[in-house]
Design a protein around this motif. Sequence first.
Motif, PDB file in Angstrom:
ATOM      1  N   PRO A 131       7.302   1.820   2.614  1.00  0.00           N
ATOM      2  CA  PRO A 131       8.174   1.164   1.623  1.00  0.00           C
ATOM      3  C   PRO A 131       9.216   0.234   2.241  1.00  0.00           C
ATOM      4  O   PRO A 131       9.814  -0.567   1.522  1.00  0.00           O
ATOM      5  N   THR A 132       9.406   0.330   3.557  1.00  0.00           N
ATOM      6  CA  THR A 132      10.434  -0.506   4.199  1.00  0.00           C
ATOM      7  C   THR A 132       9.884  -1.391   5.318  1.00  0.00           C
ATOM      8  O   THR A 132      10.658  -2.073   5.989  1.00  0.00           O
ATOM      9  N   GLN A 288      -4.358  14.018   0.360  1.00  0.00           N
ATOM     10  CA  GLN A 288      -3.174  14.533   1.021  1.00  0.00           C
ATOM     11  C   GLN A 288      -2.351  13.418   1.674  1.00  0.00           C
ATOM     12  O   GLN A 288      -1.188  13.638   2.038  1.00  0.00           O
ATOM     13  N   LEU A 289      -2.954  12.240   1.824  1.00  0.00           N
ATOM     14  CA  LEU A 289      -2.232  11.109   2.408  1.00  0.00           C
ATOM     15  C   LEU A 289      -1.469  10.301   1.363  1.00  0.00           C
ATOM     16  O   LEU A 289      -0.720   9.390   1.713  1.00  0.00           O
ATOM     17  N   ALA A 290      -1.660  10.618   0.087  1.00  0.00           N
ATOM     18  CA  ALA A 290      -0.889   9.943  -0.959  1.00  0.00           C
ATOM     19  C   ALA A 290       0.588  10.247  -0.754  1.00  0.00           C
ATOM     20  O   ALA A 290       0.985  11.388  -0.513  1.00  0.00           O
ATOM     21  N   GLY A 291       1.394   9.198  -0.823  1.00  0.00           N
ATOM     22  CA  GLY A 291       2.813   9.356  -0.555  1.00  0.00           C
ATOM     23  C   GLY A 291       3.174   9.078   0.884  1.00  0.00           C
ATOM     24  O   GLY A 291       4.352   8.928   1.217  1.00  0.00           O
ATOM     25  N   LYS A 292       2.148   9.010   1.751  1.00  0.00           N
ATOM     26  CA  LYS A 292       2.370   8.699   3.165  1.00  0.00           C
ATOM     27  C   LYS A 292       1.738   7.360   3.546  1.00  0.00           C
ATOM     28  O   LYS A 292       2.338   6.560   4.257  1.00  0.00           O
ATOM     29  N   VAL A 293       0.508   7.124   3.080  1.00  0.00           N
ATOM     30  CA  VAL A 293      -0.210   5.887   3.400  1.00  0.00           C
ATOM     31  C   VAL A 293      -0.293   4.973   2.175  1.00  0.00           C
ATOM     32  O   VAL A 293      -0.465   3.772   2.306  1.00  0.00           O
TER      33      VAL A 293
END
Length: 457
Positions: A131-132, A288-293
């Motif tokens: 996000p940044t 499980q990578l949702a929110g990370k990738v």
Amino acid sequence: MMRFGSLICVALAISGGTAQGCQDFPASKSSAFDATLGKINIPWRTDFPTALPSTGHGWEQINFETSWRKYAAAVLQEIRDSGITISGGTIALPATANWWIAPWMDYGASGREKRIGLTKERSPDPKDLSPTSPGDLQTWAIGWYNQEGAFGLGQIYANPCDPSVPSLPNGSRWTFPAKSASFKFLFTEATDAHVKYLKGAPVVQAFTRSKTSLTKLRLIQVDIAVRDPRATLTGWVFGTFVWKGPKKGDGLFDNLVPVGLAWGNDPTKQNNELAKSAQLFETRLNNQLAGKVWQKQPQSWPARPYPGFQGRLNGPADNWRSSCISCHSSAQYPRHPVLGSPPRINQSDTPTPTELEKIVAAYFANVQGGHLIDPVQDSAQPLPAVSLDYSLQLQTAFTRICQACSAGALTGATPRICLKSNGGQIESPTCPAATSPAAIGADLIQKVDVNNLMQRQ
């Protein structure tokens, strides 16, 4: 993957050329040329095998639809068994490892750099990686082919100065042999300050931004591709892994987490926002990578709503407006003028909803390996297109050899893939461009009849 050969990773010419290298392309013209050493000094194999192996592969006994994680792990294990390592700022692979690189990837500003042989990939947009994350970060990569894949490359590059797709009897189409596999390491300029999960990632240093100073890059992604006869929709199975910290085990393979696997483009999924939750039948994702990738909740990370378009597979360094399968299904030469790039889907883009729907429907079709993404339009181009069986490295290589010819970096006869027609006459029969088509002999014109040029290759 084309027909080239040399002992070094770039393929064209090494320290003045080898028996298998293109003698019409001086080593000094290569982007990988080391002026200090006076030669190309990259150690990857291009001595392409002339026979297919008799041994099998671990993934052959695994059903990729029902056991996608095991399938991906089996391919990754074979890569691991090659002995490849990343340490001391570089990559090492045993000289006898049965993995080869593709030729003609070492010309131009994005061509192989001189230390490792990395080539420039798409640079992520702002907030693509996190996000940044900023938008000025570069991505560089290098990939290898197994023995079956390298055998296919050898067919394409039988003549290093004149690569071509072999013609086959009875209307058959050239493809890579069954069980061909490739893998690619992707490195980013991003740090763990930009992307938290990169903390402790393996680091390489390469001449990417400059030819005189090294840039530090971190491993972010590993891609795999397998020509599996069981993948009846396309002929290929694609997968991708993300390097996810903190560092553990060997710090390389032990940190690679599968993002997913795909063997089709899921063309039946509706191409609109209402279809976000529609099931994907030809794609498997590691949620499980949702929110990370990619984002986990709607609008939690609006710049990265999916790994690939509408939930299709793509890696973190890739364009979420596309997918592994859709990008590679467009591999051909010449490149398709519309479908050779992901469709524009931002609010600022210009296509009308109707136009966009047609583009997306075509771009996410299932294309059988060896076939063109758009046979009707491609056959109408000035130089009829030829399929490169999902190999974007071949497409890039064909593009670069023609650029080298046009710029005068390649001399001698113009490669057949670069010839063009002007009212039935052959233009530019030699590199650089000839002043008159009449310079080509009548016997040669018969051999390179423009109307059937690509079909015979």
